[in-house]
Design an enzyme around this catalytic site. Structure first.
Site, PDB file in Angstrom:
ATOM      1  N   TYR A 168      -6.993 -13.261   1.869  1.00 49.12           N
ATOM      2  CA  TYR A 168      -8.378 -12.924   2.259  1.00 49.12           C
ATOM      3  C   TYR A 168      -9.285 -12.657   1.058  1.00 49.12           C
ATOM      4  O   TYR A 168     -10.497 -12.589   1.207  1.00 49.12           O
ATOM      5  CB  TYR A 168      -8.408 -11.726   3.229  1.00 49.12           C
ATOM      6  N   GLU A 169      -8.691 -12.504  -0.121  1.00 49.04           N
ATOM      7  CA  GLU A 169      -9.537 -12.306  -1.306  1.00 49.04           C
ATOM      8  C   GLU A 169     -10.176 -13.620  -1.750  1.00 49.04           C
ATOM      9  O   GLU A 169     -11.030 -13.621  -2.645  1.00 49.04           O
ATOM     10  CB  GLU A 169      -8.701 -11.718  -2.447  1.00 49.04           C
ATOM     11  N   ASN A 214      -0.296   2.420  11.006  1.00 54.38           N
ATOM     12  CA  ASN A 214      -1.190   2.662  12.155  1.00 54.38           C
ATOM     13  C   ASN A 214      -0.628   1.879  13.331  1.00 54.38           C
ATOM     14  O   ASN A 214       0.146   0.944  13.138  1.00 54.38           O
ATOM     15  CB  ASN A 214      -2.614   2.161  11.831  1.00 54.38           C
ATOM     16  N   HIS A 269      -4.942  -1.609  -5.186  1.00 51.47           N
ATOM     17  CA  HIS A 269      -4.007  -2.688  -5.524  1.00 51.47           C
ATOM     18  C   HIS A 269      -4.203  -3.107  -6.985  1.00 51.47           C
ATOM     19  O   HIS A 269      -4.446  -4.271  -7.257  1.00 51.47           O
ATOM     20  CB  HIS A 269      -4.232  -3.919  -4.644  1.00 51.47           C
ATOM     21  N   ALA A 304       2.259  -2.325   4.148  1.00 50.50           N
ATOM     22  CA  ALA A 304       1.824  -1.462   5.243  1.00 50.50           C
ATOM     23  C   ALA A 304       1.452  -2.403   6.380  1.00 50.50           C
ATOM     24  O   ALA A 304       0.896  -3.473   6.142  1.00 50.50           O
ATOM     25  CB  ALA A 304       0.628  -0.634   4.821  1.00 50.50           C
ATOM     26  N   HIS A 345      -4.060 -11.182  -2.061  1.00 48.00           N
ATOM     27  CA  HIS A 345      -4.034 -11.552  -0.649  1.00 48.00           C
ATOM     28  C   HIS A 345      -4.884 -12.793  -0.435  1.00 48.00           C
ATOM     29  O   HIS A 345      -5.862 -13.025  -1.147  1.00 48.00           O
ATOM     30  CB  HIS A 345      -4.592 -10.402   0.204  1.00 48.00           C
ATOM     31  N   SER A 358       0.842  -1.206   0.000  1.00 47.45           N
ATOM     32  CA  SER A 358       0.000   0.000   0.000  1.00 47.45           C
ATOM     33  C   SER A 358       0.872   1.248   0.000  1.00 47.45           C
ATOM     34  O   SER A 358       1.864   1.306   0.714  1.00 47.45           O
ATOM     35  CB  SER A 358      -0.870   0.055   1.256  1.00 47.45           C
ATOM     36  N   MET A 378      -1.303  -8.438   6.552  1.00 43.33           N
ATOM     37  CA  MET A 378      -2.086  -9.496   5.906  1.00 43.33           C
ATOM     38  C   MET A 378      -1.405 -10.049   4.655  1.00 43.33           C
ATOM     39  O   MET A 378      -2.074 -10.569   3.759  1.00 43.33           O
ATOM     40  CB  MET A 378      -3.481  -8.955   5.557  1.00 43.33           C
ATOM     41  N   SER A 379      -0.087  -9.917   4.579  1.00 38.80           N
ATOM     42  CA  SER A 379       0.627 -10.387   3.374  1.00 38.80           C
ATOM     43  C   SER A 379       2.039 -10.817   3.768  1.00 38.80           C
ATOM     44  O   SER A 379       2.322 -11.077   4.929  1.00 38.80           O
ATOM     45  CB  SER A 379       0.695  -9.259   2.346  1.00 38.80           C
ATOM     46  N   HIS A 435      -9.061   0.939   6.440  1.00 35.86           N
ATOM     47  CA  HIS A 435      -8.186   0.750   5.279  1.00 35.86           C
ATOM     48  C   HIS A 435      -7.821   2.105   4.672  1.00 35.86           C
ATOM     49  O   HIS A 435      -6.692   2.303   4.212  1.00 35.86           O
ATOM     50  CB  HIS A 435      -8.892  -0.142   4.251  1.00 35.86           C
TER      51      HIS A 435
HETATM   52  N1  HPA Z   1      -3.475  -5.079  11.026  1.00 33.94           N
HETATM   53  C1  HPA Z   1      -3.358  -5.915   9.974  1.00 33.94           C
HETATM   54  N2  HPA Z   1      -2.938  -5.526   8.786  1.00 33.94           N
HETATM   55  C2  HPA Z   1      -2.612  -4.223   8.639  1.00 33.94           C
HETATM   56  C3  HPA Z   1      -2.706  -3.314   9.691  1.00 33.94           C
HETATM   57  C4  HPA Z   1      -3.156  -3.765  10.953  1.00 33.94           C
HETATM   58  O1  HPA Z   1      -3.267  -3.015  11.934  1.00 33.94           O
HETATM   59  N3  HPA Z   1      -2.300  -2.108   9.193  1.00 33.94           N
HETATM   60  C5  HPA Z   1      -1.962  -2.314   7.898  1.00 33.94           C
HETATM   61  N4  HPA Z   1      -2.157  -3.587   7.546  1.00 33.94           N
END
Ligand code: HPA
Length: 273
Positions: A86-87, A236, A62, A114, A84, A31, A212-213, A248
């Site tokens: 989750y897709e 974050n 993406h 990210a 990903h 990201s 998540m990757s 997101h």
């Molecule tokens: N959790 C999971 N995946 C993420 C986060 C998070 O806080 N921030 C960016 N990708």
């Protein structure tokens, strides 16, 4: 030949039919790094959708294509967009692009993402060099018939992230005056962000950042003998570490704000590879 290798070979044959470019480094953009192309001399683009059987991302921000060209003098293939787990793709499909880059010739895989900061000494906007990973909360991408053409059944994961590449990135950050944290990346399946209790657990387990990757791609690359390095942008603080609700859009917006410096660190590092 395994079914997965046959699928890979179909993709590889397509690649060979449209370019004879041989990359040394593969770079997967997370990201915020979607504008990376301006840092390289692009010679060829291949939209993922043109490659037969290739998984195409459905996530906003993406969009997907391979860029082939030079970062400094280093021949590189850059993935603008990744898929990903989750897709809904199988883990085998999630790592197919990594394996395809290996077939194209890469010796080094540079992973970016990210991530949420778990380590309380981190701040939003920090960069974290990934020194190790926890992938135990997502299925291994190597489950199923082994692709012996790529690697062995039980690959060692003692040194997933390459010491020499870590030294090179650390040195580059110092030269460029970019502050760089170090830590362990933990991959969840997503797509939901974590609960505060999960983040407390991950913290106890030794994770410094969560996303998540990446970890699955690192495993597939190591399986195939590719050297791996990676950097997270802490977009974050993870759930419960700060009081803020996670979104997101916020992840993307912080990653976008940090893109310039992130691109500089990645580019200056790859130029030395
Ligand atoms: N959790 C999971 N995946 C993420 C986060 C998070 O806080 N921030 C960016 N990708």
């Amino acid at each position: 030949m395994s079914r997965q290798f046959e699928k890979l070979e179909v993709c590889y044959k397509y690649y060979q039919s449209v370019t004879d470019f041989v990359p040394k480094v593969g770079l997967i953009l997370g990201s915020g790094l979607g504008g990376y192309a301006k840092n390289m001399k692009v010679e060829k683009e291949i939209p993922y959708g043109d490659i037969p059987g290739f998984p195409v991302s459905t996530v906003q921000g993406h969009d997907g294509k391979f860029l082939f060209g030079y970062i400094g003098n280093v021949p590189a293939v850059v993935m603008k967009g990744r898929v990903h787990y989750y897709e809904g793709y199988s883990m085998e499909d999630v790592v197919l692009p990594t394996r395809l880059m290996k077939r194209m010739g890469i010796e080094i895989l540079f992973l970016t993402n990210a991530a949420g900061g778990i380590n309380r000494s981190f701040h939003v906007g920090d960069f974290m060099m990934i020194t190790d990973q926890i992938s135990s909360f997502a299925p291994s991408p190597l489950i199923g018939e082994n692709v012996f053409e790529l690697g062995e059944r039980f690959p060692d994961m003692t040194h997933i992230y390459d010491e020499e590449l870590m030294d090179l990135i650390g040195k580059t950050a110092r030269e460029e005056n970019i502050s760089l944290q170090k830590g362990v990346y933990l991959q969840t399946t997503g797509p939901n962000f974590e609960s505060p209790a999960e983040i407390r657990m991950y913290s106890v387990l030794g994770a410094d950042a969560v996303g998540m990757s990446t970890a699955c791609e690192a495993i597939a690359a190591r399986h195939a003998g590719v050297r791996v390095c990676g950097i997270s942008c802490i977009s974050n603080m993870a759930s419960g570490i700060s009081d803020e609700e996670l979104s997101h859009l916020d992840v993307q917006s912080v990653a976008d704000q940090r893109a310039g410096e992130f691109e500089r660190l990645v580019t200056k590092s790859i130029e030395k590879m």
